[in-house]
Write a protein that holds these residues in place. Structure first.
Motif, PDB file in Angstrom:
ATOM      1  N   TYR A 154      30.579  51.385  55.478  1.00 46.71           N
ATOM      2  CA  TYR A 154      29.298  50.878  55.012  1.00 46.71           C
ATOM      3  C   TYR A 154      28.049  51.378  54.635  1.00 46.71           C
ATOM      4  N   VAL A 155      27.989  51.771  56.391  1.00 47.87           N
ATOM      5  CA  VAL A 155      26.241  52.408  56.429  1.00 47.87           C
ATOM      6  C   VAL A 155      26.693  54.109  55.448  1.00 47.87           C
ATOM      7  N   ASP A 156      27.476  54.619  55.520  1.00 45.40           N
ATOM      8  CA  ASP A 156      27.749  55.858  54.636  1.00 45.40           C
ATOM      9  C   ASP A 156      27.558  55.593  53.623  1.00 45.40           C
ATOM     10  N   VAL A 157      28.053  53.834  52.751  1.00 41.06           N
ATOM     11  CA  VAL A 157      27.228  53.985  51.705  1.00 41.06           C
ATOM     12  C   VAL A 157      25.753  53.700  51.623  1.00 41.06           C
ATOM     13  N   VAL A 158      25.501  52.937  51.979  1.00 42.45           N
ATOM     14  CA  VAL A 158      23.795  52.183  52.258  1.00 42.45           C
ATOM     15  C   VAL A 158      23.258  53.075  51.918  1.00 42.45           C
ATOM     16  N   GLN A 159      23.576  54.535  53.370  1.00 46.48           N
ATOM     17  CA  GLN A 159      22.326  55.773  52.953  1.00 46.48           C
ATOM     18  C   GLN A 159      22.543  56.683  51.819  1.00 46.48           C
ATOM     19  N   GLY A 160      23.963  56.797  51.442  1.00 49.60           N
ATOM     20  CA  GLY A 160      23.817  57.375  50.031  1.00 49.60           C
ATOM     21  C   GLY A 160      23.364  56.762  48.739  1.00 49.60           C
TER      22      GLY A 160
END
Length: 443
Positions: A154-160
């Motif tokens: 989830y955090v990977d997606v948001v930061q992306g």
């Protein structure tokens, strides 16, 4: 030698952290939904040089929930309102990765970050309470380890998504009619185990690049997550030796993940009960403790154990052996409660009253509390503190008016140091766009 400066955050729990803080005469009874109260607390913090205001949250209530948790603002809505009446203080909100969608949350936090001029922070949580699942169309409440696996993606997606646009992508050239430089726009095209998001996000990056990632998981899984993603870590205070060990462990874990130790800041909970003398602080503690009955204390205790019913156990016999109850809720907290109860041979009554009204390590006179804070900073048990008061009323004013001046006098606090972006205030680097130095091409 220059002293290390103490960064402070204030935890906005409406009337306070105590389950019956709403009964205290020095706070509004409706403090959890009283905007004027939140504005007052936040402006006092900003004027006193606090680095950030922090709003906790949960997604499930029942009849046994903390009373003022049954009726409280949603964090991002409240923080957006506070952004309009502040100019320097950071604004940090809690949002669950288990029960929300990455695109929506990326957009909301990016909006808060722009509204506030780069002062936003996201407290990443995985929602410990089983009942949360009943409010969302997601099936059963995921197990502890699975929730953190979901959170990582989830955090990977948001930061992306936050990096969808390079910092100079919006040209807005009225003469040529060119609004956006699409060579500096990047679609994420993420299709993972739990989430998918094509992108791009429909808002530009802020003055600090990306919101600051806060995290508070204290289990082994939570610490691994913090080491990879966390920039400001909220920990539970306790004996200083334990805090120092946790400080070293978290910093080393970040280094092991290829990060710098100074890019992960540790903020233990600071719940001082204070007075001009230690005796005055003791009287204040008794006032706060008397806000609740032992039955209410048991209800408070049960919350950490996913609302386990303790009422059938004898109050004045040793804390009961309840096996693995709590392992899929607030795991690190419930493990600590059970361990302490066994080590100190505490009764159920003693555990309930202690948990419901804890006597923080930061207890005593103004001078004693200031000196203890300095000790924790000097001995590397903390980088700053999260002020988490039992009642957000008179004790808050006392802390600002009497403890902070002592810290200033001793060279550990500068109320003029905050300002700019939240990253600048905390001494964290600007979050560079991952695409900024790549050859430009449309994705």
């Amino acid at each position: 030698m220059t002293n290390k400066q103490i960064n402070l955050g204030v935890l906005l729990y409406g009337p306070g952290a105590h389950m019956n803080s709403w009964k205290a005469p020095d706070v509004p009874a409706d403090g959890s939904i009283n905007l004027e109260h939140y504005v007052n607390i936040t402006k006092k913090a900003e004027n006193a040089g606090f680095a950030f205001a922090f709003i906790a949250d949960g997604l499930y209530i029942d009849e046994k929930s903390i009373p003022h948790f049954q009726n409280r603002f949603e964090p991002l809505t409240l923080l957006s309102a506070l952004a309009m009446v502040t100019s320097k203080i950071g604004l940090v909100g809690t949002v669950s990765t288990t029960y929300s969608e990455p695109f929506n949350i990326a957009r909301q936090f990016a909006s808060l970050d722009k509204l506030s001029g780069g002062r936003a922070g996201w407290n990443v949580v995985t929602s410990p309470l089983e009942g949360s699942a009943e409010n969302f169309n997601r099936g059963n409440h995921p197990e502890h380890a699975l929730r953190y696996e979901m959170a990582a993606e989830y955090v990977d997606v948001v930061q992306g998504l936050w990096d969808s646009w390079e910092d100079d992508a919006f040209v807005r050239d009225r003469e040529t009619g060119k609004f956006s430089d699409f060579s500096k726009m990047h679609r994420l095209n993420h299709k993972g185990k739990f989430f998918k998001a094509q992108g791009p996000l429909n808002i530009e990056r802020s003055e600090q690049g990306q919101p600051v990632i806060f995290q508070a998981g204290a289990s082994k899984t939570g610490k691994n997550f913090a080491a990879k993603y966390g920039e400001a870590i909220f920990t539970v205070s306790g004996p200083i030796e334990k805090a120092k060990a946790q400080y070293r462990e978290l910093k080393q874990a970040a280094v092991d993940k290829g990060r710098r130790a100074e890019d992960l800041l540790i903020f233990p909970s600071l719940s001082p009960i204070i007075g001009p003398t230690e005796e005055a602080a003791e009287r204040k503690y008794e006032e706060i403790k008397n806000l609740l009955s032992v039955e209410e204390a048991l209800t408070f205790l049960s919350r950490y154990f996913d609302h386990f019913d303790f009422s059938g156990f004898p109050l004045d016999e040793p804390f009961p052996d309840i096996g693995d109850v709590g392992k899929n809720a607030f795991r690190s907290t419930t493990d600590e409660i059970k361990r302490t109860a066994k080590e100190e041979n505490l009764t159920l009554r003693e555990v309930a009253l202690r948990v419901a009204t804890p006597k923080d390590p930061f207890f005593g006179s103004y001078e004693q509390v200031a000196d203890r804070m300095i000790q924790w900073i000097d001995e590397e048990a903390a980088d700053g503190f999260m002020l988490n008061l039992q009642v957000l009323g008179g004790q808050y004013d006392e802390f600002i008016n009497h403890v902070l001046p002592i810290l200033e006098e001793k060279g550990y606090y500068n109320r003029a140091a905050s300002g700019g972006t939240l990253r600048e205030t905390l001494g964290l680097p600007f979050k560079e766009n991952r695409y900024q130095d790549e050859p430009s091409e449309v994705h």
